[in-house]
Design an enzyme around this catalytic site. Structure first.
Site, PDB file in Angstrom:
ATOM      1  N   SER A  18      -1.092  -7.771  10.619  1.00  0.00           N
ATOM      2  CA  SER A  18      -2.299  -7.835  11.359  1.00  0.00           C
ATOM      3  C   SER A  18      -3.128  -7.251  10.037  1.00  0.00           C
ATOM      4  O   SER A  18      -4.511  -8.307  10.155  1.00  0.00           O
ATOM      5  CB  SER A  18      -3.056  -6.798  11.907  1.00  0.00           C
ATOM      6  OG  SER A  18      -4.043  -6.385  12.532  1.00  0.00           O
TER       7      SER A  18
ATOM      8  N   HIS B 241      -0.884  -4.276  19.774  1.00  0.00           N
ATOM      9  CA  HIS B 241       0.264  -4.460  18.183  1.00  0.00           C
ATOM     10  C   HIS B 241       0.941  -2.523  18.286  1.00  0.00           C
ATOM     11  O   HIS B 241       0.337  -1.757  19.297  1.00  0.00           O
ATOM     12  CB  HIS B 241      -1.315  -4.148  17.451  1.00  0.00           C
ATOM     13  CG  HIS B 241      -0.842  -4.016  15.763  1.00  0.00           C
ATOM     14  ND1 HIS B 241      -0.544  -2.813  15.171  1.00  0.00           N
ATOM     15  CD2 HIS B 241      -0.173  -5.037  14.969  1.00  0.00           C
ATOM     16  CE1 HIS B 241      -0.093  -3.110  14.227  1.00  0.00           C
ATOM     17  NE2 HIS B 241       0.094  -4.522  13.968  1.00  0.00           N
TER      18      HIS B 241
ATOM     19  N   GLU C 162       0.078  -0.299  16.472  1.00  0.00           N
ATOM     20  CA  GLU C 162       0.425   0.779  16.442  1.00  0.00           C
ATOM     21  C   GLU C 162      -1.186   1.381  17.057  1.00  0.00           C
ATOM     22  O   GLU C 162      -1.477   2.584  17.337  1.00  0.00           O
ATOM     23  CB  GLU C 162      -1.028   1.078  14.605  1.00  0.00           C
ATOM     24  CG  GLU C 162      -1.567   1.906  14.168  1.00  0.00           C
ATOM     25  CD  GLU C 162      -2.373   1.446  13.298  1.00  0.00           C
ATOM     26  OE1 GLU C 162      -3.931   1.908  13.273  1.00  0.00           O
ATOM     27  OE2 GLU C 162      -2.288   0.300  12.562  1.00  0.00           O
TER      28      GLU C 162
ATOM     29  N   HIS D 198       5.443  -4.639   8.707  1.00  0.00           N
ATOM     30  CA  HIS D 198       5.238  -6.663   9.542  1.00  0.00           C
ATOM     31  C   HIS D 198       5.615  -7.270   8.611  1.00  0.00           C
ATOM     32  O   HIS D 198       5.127  -7.878   7.863  1.00  0.00           O
ATOM     33  CB  HIS D 198       4.232  -6.551  10.206  1.00  0.00           C
ATOM     34  CG  HIS D 198       4.161  -5.921  11.187  1.00  0.00           C
ATOM     35  ND1 HIS D 198       3.655  -5.597  12.338  1.00  0.00           N
ATOM     36  CD2 HIS D 198       5.303  -5.841  12.403  1.00  0.00           C
ATOM     37  CE1 HIS D 198       3.363  -4.971  13.459  1.00  0.00           C
ATOM     38  NE2 HIS D 198       5.042  -5.134  13.593  1.00  0.00           N
TER      39      HIS D 198
ATOM     40  N   CYS E   8       2.877   6.242   9.066  1.00  0.00           N
ATOM     41  CA  CYS E   8       1.952   6.407   8.057  1.00  0.00           C
ATOM     42  C   CYS E   8       0.432   7.673   7.282  1.00  0.00           C
ATOM     43  O   CYS E   8       0.333   7.487   9.146  1.00  0.00           O
ATOM     44  CB  CYS E   8       0.808   4.859   7.582  1.00  0.00           C
ATOM     45  SG  CYS E   8      -0.518   5.239   6.499  1.00  0.00           S
TER      46      CYS E   8
ATOM     47  N   CYS F 140       0.896  -1.369  -0.025  1.00  0.00           N
ATOM     48  CA  CYS F 140       0.039   0.121  -0.412  1.00  0.00           C
ATOM     49  C   CYS F 140       1.044   1.185   0.037  1.00  0.00           C
ATOM     50  O   CYS F 140       2.290   0.870  -0.103  1.00  0.00           O
ATOM     51  CB  CYS F 140      -0.910  -0.250   1.166  1.00  0.00           C
ATOM     52  SG  CYS F 140      -0.323   0.519   3.235  1.00  0.00           S
TER      53      CYS F 140
ATOM     54  N   CYS G 208      -8.032   1.811   6.702  1.00  0.00           N
ATOM     55  CA  CYS G 208      -7.948   2.192   5.749  1.00  0.00           C
ATOM     56  C   CYS G 208      -7.908   1.619   4.373  1.00  0.00           C
ATOM     57  O   CYS G 208      -8.384   0.646   4.169  1.00  0.00           O
ATOM     58  CB  CYS G 208      -6.310   2.636   6.260  1.00  0.00           C
ATOM     59  SG  CYS G 208      -5.179   1.086   5.000  1.00  0.00           S
TER      60      CYS G 208
ATOM     61  N   HIS H 293       4.125   2.313  11.725  1.00  0.00           N
ATOM     62  CA  HIS H 293       3.418   1.854  12.697  1.00  0.00           C
ATOM     63  C   HIS H 293       3.406   3.619  13.746  1.00  0.00           C
ATOM     64  O   HIS H 293       1.780   2.840  14.346  1.00  0.00           O
ATOM     65  CB  HIS H 293       2.706   0.729  13.527  1.00  0.00           C
ATOM     66  CG  HIS H 293       3.806  -0.143  13.137  1.00  0.00           C
ATOM     67  ND1 HIS H 293       4.561  -0.645  12.759  1.00  0.00           N
ATOM     68  CD2 HIS H 293       2.841  -1.474  12.153  1.00  0.00           C
ATOM     69  CE1 HIS H 293       5.116  -1.605  11.933  1.00  0.00           C
ATOM     70  NE2 HIS H 293       3.408  -2.052  11.383  1.00  0.00           N
TER      71      HIS H 293
END
Length: 316
Positions: free
Chosen positions: A226, A124, A126, A41, A96, A12, A197, A74
């Site tokens: 994830s 996680h 993020e 990741h 991001c 992405c 997203c 993240h």
């Protein structure tokens, strides 16, 4: 055996940007470059950058004075950001932009004294970074993963309450949690569109179309990704055998020997070379030409920081 490819799949815009930031920093400044947490990741990506001189760390204290530090895609908490700022470090932020958007939502709620609920997976990075944007002791920041968590949640003031979501969640599961939040807290306010997203949404939509046709689905992605895990889970929920694989070497012949059609997709942090290697392995096992399915076209690009925009020819 027919081979079908999900579309879209793989990198992405946020992942592409994060990797470019590390690569460009290595080109401009040379090794070592320190990166807090795996920049994305994916084992292949991380190993490739490590070979070029990237050093992946978890604590800012591991970074020597005067070094270059990059935050992963993240995102990081304000505490981590402030710790880095207090050191003599050159910092580049590969967070991001879509994660940064969620950070801003949390920070805004914190300033207003509103309580906030984040839908996400505990542990996680993020989630840790997003939770760490809230610093108002008069309010509160809470994490929920399921409708059951919502039923058990106690807040201070449900009249001033907002929610946000991790960007890489299951669209279907998140919808269920949001429904539970709205039922439990009728005055809760959320973003106009949930924070999942575009790439996560598009890849889940694509794997759904893939699983409708394939007997077996292979998801290229690392175990700690994830969004890759969500793709495999979605195919499994549709009743298909689905396997999360790091690369072609993980494929077991028994998985595909009786399959008339094998579908292949990749998480947002998995490079296309891994997909091509999977196709080659499937063809060795009797597969035909890989056929891409129709899907959403993605044209989003996130620019790297201007300090790291480099024409490699200029530094050769």
């Amino acid at each position: 055996m027919q081979i079908l490819l999900a579309n879209p799949r793989g990198f992405c815009a946020g992942v592409d940007r994060a990797i470019s930031i590390v690569e460009n920093a290595l080109t401009l400044y040379g090794a070592p470059i320190y990166v807090r947490h795996e920049v994305v990741h994916n084992r292949y990506v991380v190993d490739s950058l490590r070979k070029r001189g990237a050093i992946f760390i978890e604590q800012i204290s591991e970074v020597p004075d005067g070094a270059i530090l990059i935050f992963s895609a993240h995102g990081v908490s304000q505490a981590v950001r402030n710790e880095a700022k207090s050191r003599d470090l050159t910092v580049f932020d590969a967070t991001c932009p879509l994660v940064t958007k969620v950070h801003m939502e949390v920070a805004r709620a914190s300033r207003r004294g509103e309580e906030s609920i984040l839908i996400g997976h505990a542990g996680h990075p993020e989630v840790e970074g997003t939770m760490g944007q809230y610093n108002n002791p008069q309010g509160g920041m809470y994490l929920v993963e399921s409708p059951e968590d919502v039923l058990k949640l106690e807040v201070k003031n449900d009249a001033r309450l907002s929610f946000m979501t991790q960007t890489t969640l299951s669209v279907d599961d998140t919808s269920d949690v949001i429904d539970a939040l709205r039922a439990r807290f009728p005055k809760i306010v959320g973003p106009r569109k949930d924070d999942i997203c575009y790439a996560t949404t598009n890849r889940q939509e694509a794997v759904r179309a893939l699983a409708e046709q394939a007997d077996v689905v292979l998801v290229v992605g690392s175990k700690n990704s994830s969004n890759s895990n969500r793709l495999a889970e979605l195919a499994q929920r549709m009743g298909k055998a689905a396997y999360l694989i790091d690369d072609a070497s993980d494929i077991q012949e028994a998985w595909v020997k009786d399959a008339a059609c094998v579908g292949v997709t990749a998480g947002a942090s998995a490079p296309d070379i891994l997909v091509q290697n999977v196709i080659t392995r499937l063809q060795e096992l009797g597969g035909g030409e890989a056929v891409p399915l129709e899907g959403r076209e993605e044209n989003i690009v996130f620019e790297v920081p201007k300090e790291l925009r480099v024409d490699v020819r200029e530094v050769e």
